[in-house]
Design a protein around this motif. Sequence first.
Motif, short mmCIF file in Angstrom:
data_model
loop_
_atom_site.label_atom_id
_atom_site.label_comp_id
_atom_site.label_asym_id
_atom_site.label_seq_id
_atom_site.Cartn_x
_atom_site.Cartn_y
_atom_site.Cartn_z
N GLN A 85 2.63 -20.67 30.52
CA GLN A 85 4.29 -20.69 30.14
C GLN A 85 4.71 -21.27 30.23
N ARG A 86 4.68 -21.96 31.69
CA ARG A 86 5.37 -22.94 32.15
C ARG A 86 4.89 -24.36 32.14
N TYR A 137 5.65 -25.12 42.61
CA TYR A 137 5.34 -23.29 41.50
C TYR A 137 5.21 -22.61 41.94
#
Length: 202
Positions: free
Chosen positions: A165-166, A100
């Motif tokens: 958040q992820r 990511y």
Amino acid sequence: MGPVFGSRSSKEEKAPTDKVSADLSKQPRDPQAPKGRPTPKRAVAQSQRRSVAASTGNRKEDAKRARERRRVELTRQREALASGDERFLPARDKGPVRRYVRDYVDSRFTVAELFLPLAVVILVLSMIRVPALQNIALLMWLAVIALIIIDSIGIVFRLRKALAQRFPDEPRRGAVAYGLMRTLQMRRLRLPKPQVKRGERP
């Protein structure tokens, strides 16, 4: 006499077992190792036992096999760095968090990726014996450094927030620094190769 000999032999059999158990209990347990799983030292010992078991007994042949295994691993890693194949990436590049971070950086334009080419231009200008050009080179250098710092601070805050958040339950240690190091590389020279286009959000 029979019971005496029997008790003596049982003690002799039990002694080595007790000694091994005592030695294992004296080994310090890694605080980060999950309960019920071997500590790193024991894991290394187990892997060494497996490698010894796989040994042919011929030192030259074992060394040759080890070199061949290493060559295959390096080839797989090079191919994975080009293709992004998670199975064979180096440990520092593996995992969803690192992937990511790479996609996050690769999808954006950063000032830091221009650092190397701009540094070459500034160095050339500074070597010319013209005071005006040397002053321009100095100003350009200060401007580039300031822009990189400002841009990097923004990336740190945004990337840290996006990761929290992820991946709230995933270990994220070193992920932001990993992303900052990637911004310093020119896009076409980055490894693993970018898997997203600019503007394509991960």
